[in-house]
Design an enzyme around this catalytic site. Structure first.
Site, short mmCIF file in Angstrom:
data_model
loop_
_atom_site.label_atom_id
_atom_site.label_comp_id
_atom_site.label_asym_id
_atom_site.label_seq_id
_atom_site.Cartn_x
_atom_site.Cartn_y
_atom_site.Cartn_z
CE1 TYR A 1 21.11 -3.23 -20.15
CE2 TYR A 1 21.60 -5.54 -19.74
CZ TYR A 1 20.95 -4.57 -20.47
OH TYR A 1 20.14 -4.93 -21.52
CE LYS B 1 17.49 -3.59 -19.82
NZ LYS B 1 16.39 -3.00 -20.63
CG ASP C 1 15.52 11.83 -21.09
OD1 ASP C 1 15.16 10.69 -20.71
OD2 ASP C 1 16.49 12.43 -20.58
CB SER D 1 21.43 -8.82 -17.55
OG SER D 1 22.46 -9.09 -18.47
CB SER E 1 18.47 -8.00 -20.30
OG SER E 1 19.69 -8.70 -20.46
#
Length: 246
Positions: A117, A121, A26, A106, A104
């Site tokens: 999100y 990004k 992680d 986005s 993205s």
């Protein structure tokens, strides 16, 4: 090549199929990020490229999103890449290497209920552009790709929910057809198409490309939404059909 993520099984599959070294971790954990870089150095003796592709999605508008979701998205999509960059940059400077972040569309455009999100990004985009600006004179490049809908496990899950919510026959495939109707290319991307773009940005063939934001999106960001009515007849979606919006 070293591949990393939180789920061991997909990593082991890539290890078997591509001959990569799997390193379950992680990267939101500073020790894990450093350990990943050290594992790559131990295996290969140097570090030439870094792809920042870890990401999760959570929805919500600014007024109603869960702070737990916000923290989780930021930790995975922004803080994790930051930690990995900090561990990797000294070695990438030695090799005059290349970094590619998978953001993205986005990061450039937005949709409803997408605040965590999209914000993460956009932050990832500027994080990597900061690397491009700060380290470019020392031979380190950093670029960003911004995909639209691409067939992936995460996108498949979103398509399955969309198909159920809209009552679409045909499940995931019908949902992909529906959401990509307005795109100039009229289809989702394939993982190979993103991977080949990333490979080019990592390679010497892109040696003068630094700080670039490359939309790999089937033309989505080239489209003026205000002109859609001239090219499409939009009808209310009816349950049980996958072709109501054309």
């Amino acid at each position: 090549m070293v591949v990393s993520g939180r789920r061991p099984e997909p990593l082991r599959r890539v290890e078997r199929e591509a001959g990569a070294l799997a390193y379950p971790a992680d990267i939101g954990d500073p020790d894990a990020a450093g350990g990943l870089v050290e594992a790559a150095l131990a295996a290969y003796g140097r570090l030439d490229g870094l792809v920042l592709n870890a990401g999760i999605g959570r929805g919500g508008s600014v007024g109603d999103l869960s702070l737990e979701d916000w923290d989780e998205v930021m930790r995975t999509n922004v803080t994790g890449p930051l930690l990995l960059l900090r561990a990797a940059i000294p070695h990438l400077l030695e090799s005059k290497g290349s970094i590619v972040a998978v953001a993205s569309v986005s990061a450039l455009l937005n949709g409803t209920g997408n605040a965590p999100y999209a914000t993460s990004k956009a932050a990832l985009l500027q994080l990597c552009r900061s690397v491009a600006v700060d380290y470019g004179r020392r031979g380190l490049r950093a670029n960003i790709v911004c995909p639209s809908w691409v067939r992936s496990e995460m996108a498949d899950r979103r398509m399955a929910r969309f198909a159920e919510e809209a009552g679409l026959q045909g499940g995931v495939e019908a949902a992909y057809d529906e959401v990509t109707v307005p795109l100039p290319m009229g289809r989702p991307g394939e993982p190979r198409e993103i991977a080949e773009t990333v490979s080019w940005l990592l390679s010497p063939a892109s040696s003068y490309v630094n700080g670039a934001v490359l939309a790999v999106d089937g033309g989505a960001t080239a489209l003026d939404l205000g002109t859609l009515a001239f090219g499409f007849h939009v009808e209310p979606r009816r349950a049980g059909r996958s072709d109501d919006t054309r």
